[in-house]
Design an enzyme around this catalytic site. Structure first.
Site, short mmCIF file in Angstrom:
data_model
loop_
_atom_site.label_atom_id
_atom_site.label_comp_id
_atom_site.label_asym_id
_atom_site.label_seq_id
_atom_site.Cartn_x
_atom_site.Cartn_y
_atom_site.Cartn_z
N SER A 141 25.01 -6.20 58.37
CA SER A 141 24.15 -6.61 57.26
C SER A 141 24.58 -7.97 56.72
O SER A 141 25.78 -8.26 56.64
CB SER A 141 24.21 -5.59 56.12
OG SER A 141 23.47 -6.06 55.02
N TYR A 154 29.48 -0.35 50.95
CA TYR A 154 28.54 -0.64 52.05
C TYR A 154 29.09 -1.78 52.91
O TYR A 154 29.13 -1.68 54.14
CB TYR A 154 27.18 -1.01 51.46
CG TYR A 154 26.10 -1.33 52.47
CD1 TYR A 154 25.53 -0.34 53.26
CD2 TYR A 154 25.62 -2.64 52.60
CE1 TYR A 154 24.52 -0.64 54.16
CE2 TYR A 154 24.61 -2.94 53.50
CZ TYR A 154 24.06 -1.94 54.28
OH TYR A 154 23.05 -2.24 55.18
P1 NAP Z 1 15.93 3.53 56.73
O1 NAP Z 1 14.53 3.02 56.64
O2 NAP Z 1 16.52 4.24 55.56
O3 NAP Z 1 16.06 4.45 58.04
C1 NAP Z 1 17.30 5.02 58.34
C2 NAP Z 1 17.25 5.74 59.66
O4 NAP Z 1 18.59 6.21 59.93
C3 NAP Z 1 16.34 6.95 59.65
O5 NAP Z 1 15.75 7.06 60.92
C4 NAP Z 1 17.31 8.12 59.40
O6 NAP Z 1 16.91 9.36 59.99
C5 NAP Z 1 18.54 7.61 60.16
N1 NAP Z 1 19.80 8.23 59.73
C6 NAP Z 1 20.34 8.27 58.48
N2 NAP Z 1 21.49 8.96 58.50
C7 NAP Z 1 21.68 9.37 59.80
C8 NAP Z 1 22.67 10.12 60.45
N3 NAP Z 1 23.72 10.62 59.79
N4 NAP Z 1 22.54 10.36 61.79
C9 NAP Z 1 21.46 9.88 62.48
N5 NAP Z 1 20.49 9.17 61.89
C10 NAP Z 1 20.59 8.92 60.58
O7 NAP Z 1 16.95 2.31 57.06
P2 NAP Z 1 16.67 0.84 57.66
O8 NAP Z 1 16.41 -0.09 56.54
O9 NAP Z 1 15.72 0.92 58.79
O10 NAP Z 1 18.15 0.47 58.18
C11 NAP Z 1 18.53 0.56 59.54
C12 NAP Z 1 19.86 -0.15 59.71
O11 NAP Z 1 19.75 -1.52 59.33
C13 NAP Z 1 21.01 0.42 58.86
O12 NAP Z 1 22.19 0.43 59.61
C14 NAP Z 1 21.12 -0.56 57.70
O13 NAP Z 1 22.41 -0.58 57.14
C15 NAP Z 1 20.77 -1.85 58.41
N6 NAP Z 1 20.28 -2.90 57.50
C16 NAP Z 1 19.13 -2.72 56.77
C17 NAP Z 1 18.70 -3.72 55.90
C18 NAP Z 1 17.46 -3.56 55.05
O14 NAP Z 1 17.25 -4.39 54.14
N7 NAP Z 1 16.59 -2.57 55.28
C19 NAP Z 1 19.43 -4.91 55.80
C20 NAP Z 1 20.59 -5.05 56.55
C21 NAP Z 1 20.99 -4.05 57.39
P3 NAP Z 1 16.03 10.46 59.17
O15 NAP Z 1 14.62 9.93 59.16
O16 NAP Z 1 16.17 11.71 59.96
O17 NAP Z 1 16.62 10.53 57.79
#
Ligand code: NAP
Length: 246
Positions: A141, A154
């Site tokens: 991130s 985080y």
């Molecule tokens: P999101 O919309 O909250 O989706 C999270 C996904 O991870 C969902 O598919 C969820 O599955 C799954 N998940 C959560 N806990 C899990 C576990 N213990 N085992 C397996 N799967 C699990 O998140 P996102 O924004 O797409 O983020 C994806 C990645 O990008 C993360 O690593 C996050 O830190 C990183 N990131 C995001 C941002 C941002 O602004 N969005 C910025 C920088 C980095 P369920 O549907 O079953 O709950």
């Protein structure tokens, strides 16, 4: 990667958000995709249906990445359904911003269990099970570069992921597998939007010189490149993708 079979990608946390967008893009690129989820089987199955109805190969696989036994079983399932994995995307993650002093033992442990140990668990399997010539892409991130209040734990979980990325790329010497990380800025998903006011969201959107929030596809197309043969000389790198925010 072998040219005699359809290349296989496993994307963790692919039921929603960035992971779902990566799964769509890699399926469009010709990969057979394994869509991991933790609890939202409905969303994962809906995505599988969307892809298979277009003639693409996809299936959903439940595993809590925090549990090594789940991750081992997930690799077994993908291998028996599709074959040995070529591309692993470590995308599953959680975010809950809180001052360090207000962070409970339970939240601290959950954070590191999912964001950090989850990546360790899949890397350990991948190290012996990924096809030679494969690709590993971890999600870090841009918050790591911003040092904003509320992000201590985080950022700690993601700093470890960046360390794993750099060292593991060296430990895979001889396998022709690259290991890289993408570090997005704010992306409009549940993880980013949950608990924020419209004003907070607008402030984040104005931070990068490109003056907008990222969309999941902004990250999916970068992952697509890193998963391709064309990215083969990029190894052990962290790529910040944030519209110029940091
Ligand atoms: P999101 O919309 O909250 O989706 C999270 C996904 O991870 C969902 O598919 C969820 O599955 C799954 N998940 C959560 N806990 C899990 C576990 N213990 N085992 C397996 N799967 C699990 O998140 P996102 O924004 O797409 O983020 C994806 C990645 O990008 C993360 O690593 C996050 O830190 C990183 N990131 C995001 C941002 C941002 O602004 N969005 C910025 C920088 C980095 P369920 O549907 O079953 O709950």
């Amino acid at each position: 990667m072998s040219i005699s079979h359809q290349n296989i990608a496993l994307i963790t946390g692919a039921s929603r958000g960035i992971g779902a967008s990566i799964a769509r893009r890699l399926a469009d690129d010709g990969f057979a995709v394994a869509i991991n989820y933790s609890s939202n089987s409905q969303a994962a199955d809906k995505l599988v249906e969307e892809l298979t109805s277009k003639g693409q190969t996809a299936f959903s696989v439940q595993a809590n990445v925090a549990h090594s036994a789940d991750v081992n079983a997930m690799f077994n399932q993908v291998e028996s359904r599709l074959g040995h994995i070529d591309v692993l995307i470590n995308n599953a993650g959680i975010l809950k911003t809180l001052p360090l002093t207000e962070t409970s033992d339970e939240l601290y442990e959950r954070y590191f269990a999912i964001n950090t140990q989850g990546v360790f668990n899949t890397l350990r399997e991948a190290g012996t099970r990924l096809n030679n010539g494969g690709r590993i892409i971890n999600l870090s991130s841009t918050t790591l570069a911003l040092n904003m209040a509320g992000y201590a734990i985080y950022n700690g979980t993601k700093a470890a992921v960046e360390a794993f990325t750099k060292v593991f790329s060296k430990e895979l010497r001889g396998r022709q597998i690259t290991v890289n990380a993408v570090a997005p800025g704010p992306i409009a998903t549940d993880l980013f939007l949950a608990g924020k006011t419209q004003e907070m969201i607008q402030n984040f959107a104005q931070m990068p010189p490109l003056e907008r929030l990222g969309q999941p596809n902004d990250i999916a197309q970068i992952v697509s490149f890193l998963a391709s043969q064309d990215s083969g000389w990029i190894n052990g790198q962290i790529l910040r993708a944030n519209g110029g925010l940091a």
